[in-house]
Design an enzyme around this catalytic site. Sequence first.
Site, mmCIF file in Angstrom:
data_model
loop_
_atom_site.group_PDB
_atom_site.id
_atom_site.type_symbol
_atom_site.label_atom_id
_atom_site.label_comp_id
_atom_site.label_asym_id
_atom_site.label_seq_id
_atom_site.Cartn_x
_atom_site.Cartn_y
_atom_site.Cartn_z
ATOM 1 N N GLU A 66 5.253 38.482 16.867
ATOM 2 C CA GLU A 66 5.895 39.571 15.861
ATOM 3 C C GLU A 66 6.617 39.037 15.260
ATOM 4 O OE1 GLU A 66 2.526 40.308 17.028
ATOM 5 O OE2 GLU A 66 1.433 40.912 15.653
ATOM 6 N N GLY A 118 -1.936 39.029 15.572
ATOM 7 C CA GLY A 118 -3.668 40.023 15.579
ATOM 8 C C GLY A 118 -5.175 39.087 16.477
ATOM 9 N N GLU A 152 -4.335 41.700 19.271
ATOM 10 C CA GLU A 152 -4.847 42.548 18.805
ATOM 11 C C GLU A 152 -5.979 42.961 18.594
ATOM 12 O OE1 GLU A 152 -1.717 42.822 15.396
ATOM 13 O OE2 GLU A 152 -0.880 45.021 16.166
ATOM 14 N N ALA A 207 -2.507 37.019 11.990
ATOM 15 C CA ALA A 207 -2.945 37.290 10.362
ATOM 16 C C ALA A 207 -2.556 35.080 9.857
ATOM 17 C CB ALA A 207 -1.400 37.520 9.779
#
Length: 254
Positions: A132, A109, A112, A64
């Site tokens: 995270e 992310g 991910e 992110a």
Amino acid sequence: MSEFLIEAAGPVERWIINGEARRNALSRAMVNELASHVARVSRGHEVRAVVLSGAGDKAFCAGADLKERATMSEPEVRDFLGTLRRAFRSLEKSDCVFVAFLNGAALGGGTELALCCDLRVMASGAELGLTEVKLGIIPGAGGTQRLPRLIGAGPAKELILTGRRVGAQEAQRLGLVSRVGTLDDALELAKAVCANAPIAVGAAKHAIADGAHLDLDAALEVEGRHYQRVLGTEDRLEGLKAFAEKRAPVFQGR
Ligand code: COA
């Protein structure tokens, strides 16, 4: 400036996350653009495979966009996560085959996003990780669910709870990436997929996904249902004809 650089080469497209200065971190604009590209290739039949990588040689995607995140209110973060989850899921559910080329760091992310792709190739010097918890959050775009499904709960817990970054050799050993290699290797994989019958490739992709967590009897029924999709196709007949005529099949996606 476009958030993605798109290079088309026949049935394969290259998508390059275009944010080198912030290590291709995912902003809101970027996620919206990702979703619209996924919708575009999923609607049409021309693009059969996408090779996704990041601009520059430092990062695939640094997760992110933490600078943008710092400016967002709690409801905005919630909205962003919803959009991100939907975009990733639509990519995963597309008939198109996605190959992630991890050309550099894939963190949070970024990992991910790679987990949503069908195939993963990782550059030898790259690293990935679900980092995270080091930032006081948890993976929010499927990492806690997709990583254990891919490599098993034990190894996934170790990676997620420690937030440890792993290199390419270890990622391959864990089954997190199928190959350590170059962009050319990723493109070759995409081309190898595109040489096959399009409807069959889509049906196989969805059969694997839909059956993965069912008991074997239910899973075999899922396979049977997806087989139905290919039974009536011209491509199946072409496959048989080409075999009999000792030539390479020419598939039309019909
Ligand atoms: N969001 C926003 N900006 C980011 C970013 C992120 N996730 N990751 C890196 N950047 C920015 C840096 O702040 C820096 O900006 P600046 O030039 O304005 O200072 C720029 O990208 C380059 O970062 P830098 O760390 O110097 O690059 P590097 O090539 O040495 O390392 C990474 C690249 C990706 C390994 C490193 O930046 C990193 O570890 N980032 C954190 C990623 C992370 O924890 N993601 C999980 C989010 S849940």
